[in-house]
Design an enzyme around this catalytic site. Structure first.
Site, PDB file in Angstrom:
ATOM      1  N   PHE A  64      -9.684   4.346   2.643  1.00  0.00           N
ATOM      2  CA  PHE A  64     -11.061   4.118   2.179  1.00  0.00           C
ATOM      3  C   PHE A  64     -11.970   3.549   3.272  1.00  0.00           C
ATOM      4  O   PHE A  64     -13.185   3.594   3.156  1.00  0.00           O
ATOM      5  CB  PHE A  64     -11.063   3.166   0.960  1.00  0.00           C
ATOM      6  N   GLU A 108      -1.453  -8.818   5.710  1.00  0.00           N
ATOM      7  CA  GLU A 108      -2.763  -8.189   5.927  1.00  0.00           C
ATOM      8  C   GLU A 108      -3.700  -8.547   4.767  1.00  0.00           C
ATOM      9  O   GLU A 108      -3.410  -8.254   3.617  1.00  0.00           O
ATOM     10  CB  GLU A 108      -2.612  -6.665   6.003  1.00  0.00           C
ATOM     11  N   SER A 163      -2.278   2.214   4.032  1.00  0.00           N
ATOM     12  CA  SER A 163      -1.527   0.952   4.067  1.00  0.00           C
ATOM     13  C   SER A 163      -0.054   1.216   4.413  1.00  0.00           C
ATOM     14  O   SER A 163       0.461   2.324   4.213  1.00  0.00           O
ATOM     15  CB  SER A 163      -1.627   0.271   2.706  1.00  0.00           C
ATOM     16  N   LYS A 195      -7.407  15.398   1.930  1.00  0.00           N
ATOM     17  CA  LYS A 195      -7.641  14.593   0.724  1.00  0.00           C
ATOM     18  C   LYS A 195      -8.273  13.274   1.151  1.00  0.00           C
ATOM     19  O   LYS A 195      -7.602  12.381   1.664  1.00  0.00           O
ATOM     20  CB  LYS A 195      -6.348  14.306  -0.041  1.00  0.00           C
ATOM     21  N   CYS A 246      -8.451  -1.588  10.456  1.00  0.00           N
ATOM     22  CA  CYS A 246      -7.057  -1.802  10.856  1.00  0.00           C
ATOM     23  C   CYS A 246      -6.978  -2.459  12.225  1.00  0.00           C
ATOM     24  O   CYS A 246      -5.916  -2.896  12.636  1.00  0.00           O
ATOM     25  CB  CYS A 246      -6.275  -0.500  10.842  1.00  0.00           C
TER      26      CYS A 246
END
Ligand code: NAD
Length: 496
Positions: A157, A396, A234, A181, A290
């Site tokens: 996202f 995280e 993730s 996707k 990230c």
């Protein structure tokens, strides 16, 4: 002043399959602008039949596309690059509207996405093999690179436009066909990309987009006609779903996962320049990157240095202008959604429970520019006295939270960084070449910053990662992507 919003009237997102815009039969979900907390579009959660249709179309387009010369494929990419430049501002505003990041962050994202298309335009030379004459008398041997067929590309996202472009341009440049996707939370940027692909004149079926969630991903993972998967998201999904299943079904795979990045400050760092880098590193993209800084590690026993650095960091962080990213004065947008904000609040609570000192409380200090609901907003948050065993020091968080730690020397700092299971983007701030070299040499992360807080590799370098941040062999972007999307074929020829 708020810039004009490009998405109007709550459109229903379609799938782009075989060059057609197809309405899905799947259930429909809202796409929410997190700053205004309003629905801006509706997106389908597509069905197994729909992903099968897209793979079928890609498979059917492959034989002709792979026979299209690399030069002709490159011309399509040049047209795509030109169209992306023409729509640069619109594309950037779409990202801000659907994701929440500031318009400058979106413009940076648009630029990096386009740069990947530009690099892929070089495919006629990038795809070349090599040869050796006389491997035995009168016999030559050469290597050619060939495309494999259909690839699935699955996005997260946090960078809705750029991340699928880390791989899709290279996949189609090398003669493969793709099914993308996007994250169902932020599908609109990729729909714009597909519109531009169509306008650029790519043949139907070469570039497909299917919206949805797990059904689409599982449909890709199980499909015998998909040769490989590129995933960014993730770590649990990267490792336990994508990498595992690709191993079981024999697909090629790139699976880039999560992160916990350490920014190490040596006592000889240039403090004024470092503060600026730390602000973008920890709080840029609202910490949802990230490569975001997560742990600030201050080296040395000089309490004066520590105090003056922390005063400057806390002061700068408390002045960050928060609001809707389409206001150009805003420096930090909202968190992507309400649930993610609640997850971050849980981490803040755990930091307090585990004994860290809350230096700046982003829950209380949020002053939003403009009249927006507070639902997804969170201010910059700073914890001191954090230790690596605390949740906020090891996991995280993916939000605007800085965890500050102190260590005696560089050795301790490197050991602390390397003990964390993630290995995405660690950085050192120092004016000593020796310390920088030592850090670069020993640190176990795929991307390393020296006096740079966001270590985002250019499109012609791989987007690397180590340990729990990466699963696979080759990476997205540049030459490694070309290698991933092609198979080497070796030919031995006797001349008579
Ligand atoms: P996520 O793993 O929740 O989702 C990523 C994609 O996988 C989405 O398209 C989602 O629909 C799909 N998905 C999620 N769970 C699934 C499941 N169980 N089965 C099948 N499909 C599933 O990640 P996210 O929250 O969208 O993105 C944030 C994460 O991505 C962070 O951890 C961040 O560090 C990471 N990230 C990594 C990089 C990198 O290059 N290493 C870059 C950007 C983001």
């Amino acid at each position: 002043m708020i810039l004009e919003e490009p998405i109007k009237g709550v459109p229903l997102v379609k799938n782009y399959i075989d060059g057609e815009w197809v309405e899905s039969k799947g259930e429909i979900k809202d796409v929410v602008n997190p700053a205004k907390y309003e629905v801006i579009a509706r997106v389908p959660i597509s069905t197994k039949e729909e992903i099968d249709m897209a793979v079928e179309a890609a498979k059917a387009a492959f034989p002709d596309w792979r026979r299209t010369t690399p030069l002709a494929r490159s011309r399509c990419l040049f047209r795509l690059k030109e169209l992306m430049e023409e729509h640069f501002e619109e594309v950037s505003r779409i990202q801000t509207q659907e994701h929440g990041k500031t318009i400058d962050e979106s413009r940076g994202e648009t630029r990096r996405g386009i740069e990947n298309v530009e690099v892929a335009c070089g495919i006629p030379t990038l795809m070349m093999g090599y040869n050796a004459e006389d491997i035995a008398t009168g016999i030559d041997e050469y290597l050619i690179r060939q495309p494999l067929g259909v690839f699935g590309i699955i996005g997260p996202f946090n960078f809705p436009w750029m991340i699928p472009l880390w791989s899709a341009p290279y996949a189609v440049a090398t003669g493969n066909c793709v099914v993308i996707k996007p994250s169902s939370e932020v599908p609109l940027s990729q729909m714009k990309a597909a519109e531009l692909v169509e306008e650029a004149g790519f043949p139907p079926g070469v570039w497909n987009v299917v919206n949805g969630g797990r059904t689409v991903v599982n449909g890709m993972l199980d499909h015998p006609d998909i040769q490989g998967i590129v995933f960014v998201g993730s770590t649990p999904t990267a490792r336990d779903v994508i990498y595992k299943r690709c191993g079981e079904t024999g697909k090629k795979v790139i699976a880039q996962g999560g992160a916990k990045n350490f920014m190490v400050i040596m006592p000889d760092a240039d403090v004024s320049r470092t503060i600026l880098a730390l602000m973008t590193s920890f709080f840029g993209n609202t910490g949802q990157r990230c490569l975001s800084g997560a742990n600030l590690v201050i080296v040395g026993e000089d309490d004066e240095f520590y105090k003056s650095l922390m005063d400057a960091v806390a002061d700068a962080a408390s002045k960050i202008v928060i609001g809707y990213g389409l206001d150009e004065s805003v420096q930090m947008g909202p968190v992507r959604d309400k649930e993610k904000r609640e997850r971050i609040l849980g981490y803040i609570e755990s930091g307090i429970q585990q004994g860290a000192k809350l230096r700046l409380d982003g829950r209380k200090k949020v002053k939003i520019v403009g009249d927006y609901p507070p639902t997804c907003f969170l201010g910059a948050t700073i914890f001191e006295n954090v230790t690596p065993d605390m949740k906020i020091g090891s996991e995280e968080i993916f939000g605007p939270v800085m965890s500050v730690m102190r260590v005696k020397n560089l050795d301790e700092a490197i050991e602390m960084c390397n003990a964390n299971p993630f290995g995405n983007g660690n950085a050192i701030f120092t004016s000593s070449g020796k310390s920088a070299r030592e850090f670069q040499y020993r640190i176990t992360s795929g991307n390393v910053g020296i006096n740079i807080g966001i270590v985002a590799p250019m499109a012609f370098f791989p987007f690397s990662g180590m340990k729990d941040s990466f699963f696979g062999i080759l990476h997205t972007q540049g030459q490694e992507a070309i290698r991933f999307f092609t198979e080497s074929k070796v030919v031995i020829q006797r001349w008579f």
